[in-house]
Design a protein around this motif. Structure first.
Motif, PDB file in Angstrom:
ATOM      1  N   MET A 225      66.932 -18.648  15.550  1.00 59.28           N
ATOM      2  CA  MET A 225      66.721 -17.162  15.130  1.00 59.28           C
ATOM      3  C   MET A 225      67.745 -16.086  15.483  1.00 59.28           C
ATOM      4  SD  MET A 225      62.966 -15.551  15.396  1.00 59.28           S
ATOM      5  CE  MET A 225      62.756 -15.753  16.987  1.00 59.28           C
ATOM      6  N   ALA A 226      69.218 -16.577  15.234  1.00 59.14           N
ATOM      7  CA  ALA A 226      70.125 -15.874  15.758  1.00 59.14           C
ATOM      8  C   ALA A 226      70.000 -14.376  14.752  1.00 59.14           C
ATOM      9  CB  ALA A 226      71.411 -16.225  15.436  1.00 59.14           C
TER      10      ALA A 226
ATOM     11  N   ARG B  53      66.678 -15.728  10.403  1.00 60.13           N
ATOM     12  CA  ARG B  53      65.880 -16.994  10.126  1.00 60.13           C
ATOM     13  C   ARG B  53      65.149 -17.340  11.120  1.00 60.13           C
ATOM     14  NH1 ARG B  53      67.814 -22.316   9.786  1.00 60.13           N
ATOM     15  NH2 ARG B  53      69.879 -21.548  10.657  1.00 60.13           N
ATOM     16  N   TYR B  54      63.930 -17.906  10.880  1.00 59.00           N
ATOM     17  CA  TYR B  54      62.913 -18.304  11.998  1.00 59.00           C
ATOM     18  C   TYR B  54      63.487 -19.433  12.677  1.00 59.00           C
ATOM     19  CZ  TYR B  54      58.927 -19.486  14.870  1.00 59.00           C
ATOM     20  OH  TYR B  54      58.242 -19.977  15.766  1.00 59.00           O
ATOM     21  N   GLN B  55      63.511 -19.442  14.039  1.00 55.62           N
ATOM     22  CA  GLN B  55      64.054 -20.652  14.874  1.00 55.62           C
ATOM     23  C   GLN B  55      62.895 -20.599  15.944  1.00 55.62           C
ATOM     24  OE1 GLN B  55      66.143 -23.187  14.702  1.00 55.62           O
ATOM     25  NE2 GLN B  55      66.755 -22.503  12.668  1.00 55.62           N
ATOM     26  N   PRO B  56      62.342 -21.957  16.247  1.00 54.45           N
ATOM     27  CA  PRO B  56      61.410 -22.174  17.234  1.00 54.45           C
ATOM     28  C   PRO B  56      62.213 -22.237  18.588  1.00 54.45           C
ATOM     29  CG  PRO B  56      61.591 -24.188  16.158  1.00 54.45           C
ATOM     30  CD  PRO B  56      62.317 -23.304  15.266  1.00 54.45           C
ATOM     31  N   TYR B  57      61.416 -21.843  19.507  1.00 53.39           N
ATOM     32  CA  TYR B  57      62.442 -22.013  21.013  1.00 53.39           C
ATOM     33  C   TYR B  57      62.073 -23.201  21.487  1.00 53.39           C
ATOM     34  CZ  TYR B  57      63.170 -20.887  25.882  1.00 53.39           C
ATOM     35  OH  TYR B  57      63.897 -21.008  27.083  1.00 53.39           O
ATOM     36  N   GLU B  58      63.325 -23.955  21.991  1.00 51.97           N
ATOM     37  CA  GLU B  58      63.275 -25.193  22.507  1.00 51.97           C
ATOM     38  C   GLU B  58      63.820 -25.338  23.935  1.00 51.97           C
ATOM     39  OE1 GLU B  58      65.211 -27.050  19.366  1.00 51.97           O
ATOM     40  OE2 GLU B  58      63.344 -27.474  18.203  1.00 51.97           O
TER      41      GLU B  58
ATOM     42  N   ALA C  51      64.392 -24.094  28.001  1.00 52.97           N
ATOM     43  CA  ALA C  51      63.172 -24.648  29.364  1.00 52.97           C
ATOM     44  C   ALA C  51      62.081 -23.643  29.492  1.00 52.97           C
ATOM     45  CB  ALA C  51      64.041 -24.610  30.526  1.00 52.97           C
ATOM     46  N   LEU C  52      61.228 -23.549  30.170  1.00 48.99           N
ATOM     47  CA  LEU C  52      59.881 -22.790  30.475  1.00 48.99           C
ATOM     48  C   LEU C  52      59.979 -22.554  32.042  1.00 48.99           C
ATOM     49  CD1 LEU C  52      57.170 -23.520  28.198  1.00 48.99           C
ATOM     50  CD2 LEU C  52      58.843 -21.649  27.677  1.00 48.99           C
ATOM     51  N   THR C  53      59.584 -21.060  32.137  1.00 44.86           N
ATOM     52  CA  THR C  53      59.420 -20.913  33.637  1.00 44.86           C
ATOM     53  C   THR C  53      58.148 -21.237  34.227  1.00 44.86           C
ATOM     54  OG1 THR C  53      58.397 -18.801  33.326  1.00 44.86           O
ATOM     55  CG2 THR C  53      60.794 -18.651  33.689  1.00 44.86           C
TER      56      THR C  53
ATOM     57  N   GLY D 173      56.452 -17.693  29.110  1.00 45.86           N
ATOM     58  CA  GLY D 173      57.221 -18.468  29.884  1.00 45.86           C
ATOM     59  C   GLY D 173      58.712 -18.658  29.554  1.00 45.86           C
TER      60      GLY D 173
ATOM     61  N   PRO E 260      62.477 -17.842  30.330  1.00 46.64           N
ATOM     62  CA  PRO E 260      63.139 -17.070  31.497  1.00 46.64           C
ATOM     63  C   PRO E 260      63.940 -15.800  31.015  1.00 46.64           C
ATOM     64  CG  PRO E 260      64.145 -19.329  30.825  1.00 46.64           C
ATOM     65  CD  PRO E 260      63.164 -18.938  29.955  1.00 46.64           C
TER      66      PRO E 260
ATOM     67  N   ARG F 298      65.836 -13.601  22.531  1.00 43.04           N
ATOM     68  CA  ARG F 298      64.728 -13.902  21.555  1.00 43.04           C
ATOM     69  C   ARG F 298      64.239 -12.701  21.231  1.00 43.04           C
ATOM     70  NH1 ARG F 298      63.817 -18.760  19.026  1.00 43.04           N
ATOM     71  NH2 ARG F 298      61.509 -18.038  18.997  1.00 43.04           N
TER      72      ARG F 298
ATOM     73  N   GLU G 125      66.460 -11.048  18.648  1.00 43.76           N
ATOM     74  CA  GLU G 125      66.391 -11.803  17.434  1.00 43.76           C
ATOM     75  C   GLU G 125      65.058 -11.922  16.701  1.00 43.76           C
ATOM     76  OE1 GLU G 125      69.228 -15.390  19.120  1.00 43.76           O
ATOM     77  OE2 GLU G 125      67.026 -15.649  18.711  1.00 43.76           O
TER      78      GLU G 125
ATOM     79  N   TYR H  32      64.604 -10.053  12.941  1.00 48.05           N
ATOM     80  CA  TYR H  32      64.091 -10.749  11.880  1.00 48.05           C
ATOM     81  C   TYR H  32      62.931 -10.325  11.175  1.00 48.05           C
ATOM     82  CZ  TYR H  32      61.629 -14.841   9.949  1.00 48.05           C
ATOM     83  OH  TYR H  32      61.147 -15.753   8.985  1.00 48.05           O
TER      84      TYR H  32
ATOM     85  N   HIS I 203      58.242 -16.532  21.227  1.00 49.45           N
ATOM     86  CA  HIS I 203      58.130 -17.650  22.144  1.00 49.45           C
ATOM     87  C   HIS I 203      58.362 -18.964  21.322  1.00 49.45           C
ATOM     88  CE1 HIS I 203      54.076 -16.606  21.248  1.00 49.45           C
ATOM     89  NE2 HIS I 203      53.812 -17.625  21.538  1.00 49.45           N
ATOM     90  N   GLY I 204      58.458 -18.834  20.025  1.00 54.64           N
ATOM     91  CA  GLY I 204      58.652 -19.928  19.145  1.00 54.64           C
ATOM     92  C   GLY I 204      57.491 -20.933  19.174  1.00 54.64           C
TER      93      GLY I 204
ATOM     94  N   THR J 171      59.991 -23.157   7.141  1.00 55.90           N
ATOM     95  CA  THR J 171      60.754 -23.903   8.316  1.00 55.90           C
ATOM     96  C   THR J 171      60.293 -25.323   8.555  1.00 55.90           C
ATOM     97  OG1 THR J 171      59.689 -22.748  10.201  1.00 55.90           O
ATOM     98  CG2 THR J 171      61.611 -21.598   9.193  1.00 55.90           C
TER      99      THR J 171
END
Lengths: 288, 310
Positions: free
Chosen positions: A1-2, A7-12, A14-16, B108, B110, B117, B120, B124, B154-155, B186
């Motif tokens: 999603m730059a 464009r939609y991109q899922p987040y892949e 790390a999570l906190t 969650g 960081p 995000r 973005e 978007y 958060h996707g 997508t």
């Protein structure tokens, strides 16, 4: 999603961890708070009293300073439970002023535009929300009460030697317990009022009223009817009694409230605040 | 790509709010890429979404999302979903970047990823130039977009959109529907779209669930529904229409001629439109228009409203 891709991109990534996530709420609250000059000024002002008390302790142990100031040992304050009780009473009053400033917006701004479902639709429970918001006040009040209190205690232990420590070690516990009793009840009360009264000034007024008005009412009832039962209404009196009990400055039963009554008042106010919070802090209201 | 198999499974899910039983023992499973949740006002659409999000506890039965129980695994479910509520939902004093970043961190992410995000997501949804304005100063349409941004920042693997086009003008509505389709296409996220606007659902969804009085009265795959009606065609012709109709009939089609130049036909298996065009070419008949007749979503909805329970 730059940004440039649109464009939609899922987040892949790390999570906190859960703990780090829990601290997000106070961190964002502080980001907003430090924009307020009054808040920053108040925060610095809260450090003045510990510095003065530290000077007292330093002077007490510095023969040169006593000579230069032309004092005798009898003129100096005794560094004992009364000394730390006085310190905590002053800092508690300043903490209350700070709570009146920031407490009323803690929850109301999330409720006023239905922001709460956005928190609760995430991996974030109601309990975490309440503790997160409480920690905003909790951290600030720790900075004003038990952290400087314990530092003063350690400073005195360092300057006086081990004899003083053996006699007065329990003062450290009293500082901690007295501060926590104040912090928990003020945080709960201010959040409960914030949840029910959305207008900031009214919420501040309500907090002051709940904390201060029952005290004169208690005295009025005592004068009119000759009973101390009216003091059971007063949280301020209860906290004062708890502090006196913790620092052994007033024998139990000789103050306005006995220690049992004081803790009962404290618990009652806490339960009412929790009930008020549980009624309001819901993702959606159910009208039966 | 997300699997479409059993996104949500209902197991006699019932929810009572106060004295009113809003959901009455829902059963079945959903698995489309974009599932339209339809029903008249008070049918239980929003209650169903809230129950799936764990806001309401089922009075009996349960449901599973990605195989996770909505009561037992509510935290894991919330970590995997995004939610755009029907009503206004924002923190007025925060600017949009701050708000969306905050929501990302609560999910969650960081701090560094959250800020990236947030920018973005706002670009978007078309709020890139307005992202430093307090949300309280936004128009209704902009606030809807901000709500979408916080839901996707958060996707999530599953997105709940509750009346996303509420209060939008035609241009903003078009933009919102384009975004929903774009997200759907997508293939990385599945969508539950609750709406009472059939057109919105028809444009975005491949599966629909129709609720009525707290029960599922229809659950169908729109694509399959359309395919099942694909063999019914309507034509407008020029030339020897009667002879042309007879020739089509000779292929085994059921044919009806209405007026002088309109032909309706149901094609049997093994006969395609190509065969119709071939005969038209042989007989020098012009086919000016050819339409597949299909049930519109409105037809499906109206039929469902006449039913009791599926």
């Amino acid at each position: 999603m730059a940004v440039y891709q649109h464009r939609y991109q899922p987040y892949e990534g790390a999570l906190t961890s859960g703990w780090r996530r829990f601290l997000v709420v106070p961190r964002y609250a502080y980001e907003d708070l430090v924009k307020s000059r009054i808040f920053v000024a108040q925060l610095f002002a809260s450090a003045i009293c510990p510095l003065i008390f530290m000077l007292f302790i330093y002077t007490h142990h510095n023969a040169n300073a006593i000579t230069v100031l032309g004092l005798s040992a009898a003129d100096l304050l005794r560094i004992d439970a009364n000394f730390f009780h006085a310190f905590l009473a002053i800092q508690s009053a300043l903490s209350f002023v700070l709570t009146v400033m920031i407490g009323p917006v803690l929850v109301s701004r999330d409720l006023s535009n239905n922001g709460l479902p956005l928190y609760l639709s995430r991996p974030f429970t109601r309990a975490e929300y309440i503790f997160g918001k409480m920690s905003v006040l909790g951290i600030l009040m720790a900075w004003m009460t038990w952290i400087p209190g314990l530092l003063l205690f350690l400073f005195q232990c360092y300057l006086d030697g081990s004899g003083w420590w053996r006699e007065y070690w329990w003062i450290a516990l009293s500082i901690l317990c007295g501060s926590l009793a104040l912090t928990i009840i003020l945080a709960l009360l201010s959040m409960a009022i914030s949840a029910w009264v959305k207008w900031r000034s009214a919420a501040s007024g309500a907090l002051i009223a709940v904390f201060l008005i029952p005290t004169p009412i208690g005295f009025a009832i005592e004068n009119l009817f000759g009973t101390k039962l009216g003091h059971l209404l007063s949280l301020a009196t209860a906290l004062d009694s708890i502090r006196k009990w913790l620092f052994v400055t007033s024998p139990d039963g000789q103050g306005l409230l006995s220690v049992g009554e004081a803790w009962a008042v404290w618990a009652a106010y806490g339960l009412v605040a929790l009930w008020m919070l549980s009624r309001k802090l819901r993702a959606w209201e159910v009208v039966s | 790509m997300v699997s479409e198999a059993s996104l949500i499974e209902f197991d006699s899910l019932a929810v009572r709010l106060g004295r009113h039983e809003v959901l009455k023992g829902l059963n079945g499973s959903l698995g489309g890429r974009c599932i339209g949740l339809l029903g008249p006002n008070g049918a239980g659409k929003t209650t169903l979404i809230h129950t799936l999000l764990g806001f309401y506890r089922p009075t009996s039965g349960t449901a599973r999302i990605f195989g996770l129980d909505i009561v037992r695994d509510v935290r894991a479910i919330r970590a995997a979903v995004g939610y755009m509520p029907e009503r206004d939902a924002y923190i007025a004093e925060m600017n949009a970047v701050h708000f969306v970043r905050f929501m990302a961190e609560l999910s969650g992410l960081p701090p560094e990823a959250a800020i990236e995000r947030a920018h973005e997501a706002l670009f978007y949804v078309g709020l890139g130039e307005e992202r430093y304005r307090p949300i309280g100063s936004y128009s209704l349409g902009m606030r809807q977009m901000a709500k979408l941004a916080q839901a996707i920042v958060h996707g999530p693997r599953l997105l709940f959109l509750d009346e996303p086009t509420n209060g939008l003008d035609p241009i903003a509505r078009r933009r919102m529907l384009d975004l929903i389709r774009n997200i759907r296409d997508t293939g990385r996220v599945q969508i539950i779209l609750s709406s009472h606007l059939l057109r919105d659902v028809e444009e975005c969804c491949d599966e629909i669930v129709i609720l009525k009085g707290g029960r599922i009265v229809a659950n169908c795959n729109l694509e399959e529904e359309r395919r099942s009606n694909r063999q019914f065609i309507e034509m407008e012709t020029r030339g020897a229409t009667d002879i042309f109709a007879e020739s089509i009939g000779a292929l085994g089609c059921e044919v009806a001629v209405s007026g002088q130049q309109r032909i309706k036909a149901i094609l049997p298996d093994g006969v395609g439109v190509r065969d119709i065009y071939r005969i038209a070419d042989q007989q020098q008949v012009q086919i000016r228009r050819l339409n597949y007749k299909r049930d519109s979503l409105e037809d499906i909805f109206l039929k469902a409203m006449e039913l009791d329970v599926v």
